[in-house]
Design an enzyme around this catalytic site. Structure first.
Site, PDB file in Angstrom:
ATOM      1  N   LYS A   1       3.740  -6.774  12.522  1.00 53.57           N
ATOM      2  CA  LYS A   1       4.787  -6.441  11.560  1.00 53.57           C
ATOM      3  C   LYS A   1       5.010  -7.625  10.622  1.00 53.57           C
ATOM      4  CE  LYS A   1       8.496  -7.920  14.651  1.00 53.57           C
ATOM      5  NZ  LYS A   1       9.765  -7.567  15.309  1.00 53.57           N
TER       6      LYS A   1
ATOM      7  N   ARG B   1      20.359  -4.051  20.578  1.00 49.44           N
ATOM      8  CA  ARG B   1      19.801  -3.685  19.279  1.00 49.44           C
ATOM      9  C   ARG B   1      19.352  -2.240  19.383  1.00 49.44           C
ATOM     10  NH1 ARG B   1      15.062  -7.454  16.847  1.00 49.44           N
ATOM     11  NH2 ARG B   1      13.903  -6.324  18.438  1.00 49.44           N
TER      12      ARG B   1
ATOM     13  N   TYR C   1      15.404 -32.475  -8.681  1.00 43.22           N
ATOM     14  CA  TYR C   1      16.712 -32.024  -9.138  1.00 43.22           C
ATOM     15  C   TYR C   1      17.842 -32.847  -8.512  1.00 43.22           C
ATOM     16  CZ  TYR C   1      14.550 -27.856 -11.153  1.00 43.22           C
ATOM     17  OH  TYR C   1      13.786 -26.993 -11.908  1.00 43.22           O
TER      18      TYR C   1
ATOM     19  N   MET D   1      11.277 -24.919  -6.452  1.00 43.89           N
ATOM     20  CA  MET D   1      10.784 -23.560  -6.246  1.00 43.89           C
ATOM     21  C   MET D   1       9.275 -23.503  -6.050  1.00 43.89           C
ATOM     22  SD  MET D   1      11.295 -20.123  -8.555  1.00 43.89           S
ATOM     23  CE  MET D   1      13.071 -20.134  -8.385  1.00 43.89           C
TER      24      MET D   1
END
Length: 338
Positions: free
Chosen positions: A33, A126, A236, A284
């Site tokens: 998954k 769950r 930054y 980023m």
């Protein structure tokens, strides 16, 4: 050509499968998954499909199952995340096996003649039925999930609850509860182990009893190399100021690629085995590193995960788990099967 690569060592992946099977004496349901935990479901399944030790695959949702079928996966695919109205046709068309964990899931599948597996909640809180037994001729398997494998008392309690449930069934083909960490319990009444993280060489606990080989190498290229003067800000918010002339490299890998910003100032990357301190905030698309006393140049590879550190190592520094780091790996990272 790519700026960042996740290299998958097939030989080690196969050896991990065999080691887990030898240890448990059971076949594997390979959990793929979330794009095989970020590794690349297509690439992983193309390798595992041909192994006799792998009995089936497990995904979270119908869409992931369809993707694998379209890519040519032939083995059984379990959909762990339940059944929603409107998905019933896909289960039939793509020969997917639903894992039902609620009466509403069974309602959706009324009149549809396909094998199903039933999930029981033995202490995870769950998905899963609690004490309600599902009597349905289509049931081929039952499963549960250990919530805290390192908590032996709770895990034993879950195992006992699950065993009481399984005694109400006959002729099951699949009974599974053991995860990567859960294999330590050697549950005698289960037929399969359901493994994700350990396949990829990441150990779910210290002193793990199964010998695992590293499967993944994550690396990115240097975009820039230059010497900054003393007192020069880096990244930054001027989050780092050089205290001497510093040879700074810019690596083509940032938080959009999966290197969490919380690792700024904590983690090292590596160049030919030499640790490179991350300077300032991870951005980023890029991270800055100290290249002092190296001969690194633009275009060279920098190791993020591999021989010198694992996803587990980075996760500890970030205050998280390796699953989160791995599943956040960007699609723009090229997956390379070695």
């Amino acid at each position: 050509m790519s700026r960042a690569e996740l290299r998958i060592k097939v030989e080690n992946l196969v050896e991990n499968v065999k080691s887990l099977c030898r240890f448990s004496q059971k076949p594997i349901i390979a959990v793929v998954k979330a794009d095989a935990y970020g590794v690349g479901a297509m690439q992983v399944c193309s390798v595992l499909e041909g192994l006799k030790e792998v009995s089936a695959f497990a995904v979270a949702c119908v869409e992931e199952g369809i993707e694998l079928r379209k890519a040519g996966t032939k083995k059984k695919i379990l959909v762990l995340g339940g059944v929603l109205k409107g998905e019933e046709r896909a289960f039939v068309e793509y020969a997917l096996t639903p894992v039902v964990s609620h009466r509403e899931h069974l309602k959706v599948l009324e009149g549809i003649d396909i094998p199903i597996q039933v999930k029981y909640d033995t202490g995870m809180g769950r998905l899963g039925f609690l004490e309600e037994l599902v009597k349905d001729r289509r049931v081929e398997g039952v499963l549960s999930h250990l919530s805290s494998p390192l908590d032996e008392d709770h895990s034993r309690l879950q195992i006992e609850r699950f065993q009481r449930i399984t005694k109400h069934y006959q002729n099951l083909k699949y009974v599974h509860m053991e995860s990567s960490a859960g294999v330590i319990y050697h549950i005698p009444f289960t037929t399969h182990i359901r493994i994700g993280l350990a396949l990829y060489g990441e150990k779910p606990m210290q002193n793990y009893p199964v010998e695992l080989k590293p499967v993944l190498e994550l690396r990115a290229k240097l975009l820039s190399v230059k010497t900054l003067p003393t007192g020069f800000p880096v990244s930054y918010s001027k989050s780092y100021i050089t205290d001497k002339p510093t040879r700074v490299g810019v690596v083509a890998f940032g938080y959009a690629d999966g290197l969490m910003k919380s690792l700024s100032g904590k983690a090292n990357l590596f160049y030919r085995g030499k640790p490179l301190r991350i300077l300032g905030n991870i951005t980023m698309d890029m991270s800055m590193v100290d290249l002092t006393n190296t001969d690194a140049k633009v275009g060279d590879w920098v190791e993020i995960v591999g021989q010198n550190q694992s996803f587990t190592d980075l996760a500890k520094l970030a205050g998280t788990i390796p699953y989160e780091l791995m599943t956040n790996l960007s699609s723009r990272i090229r997956r390379v099967v070695l």
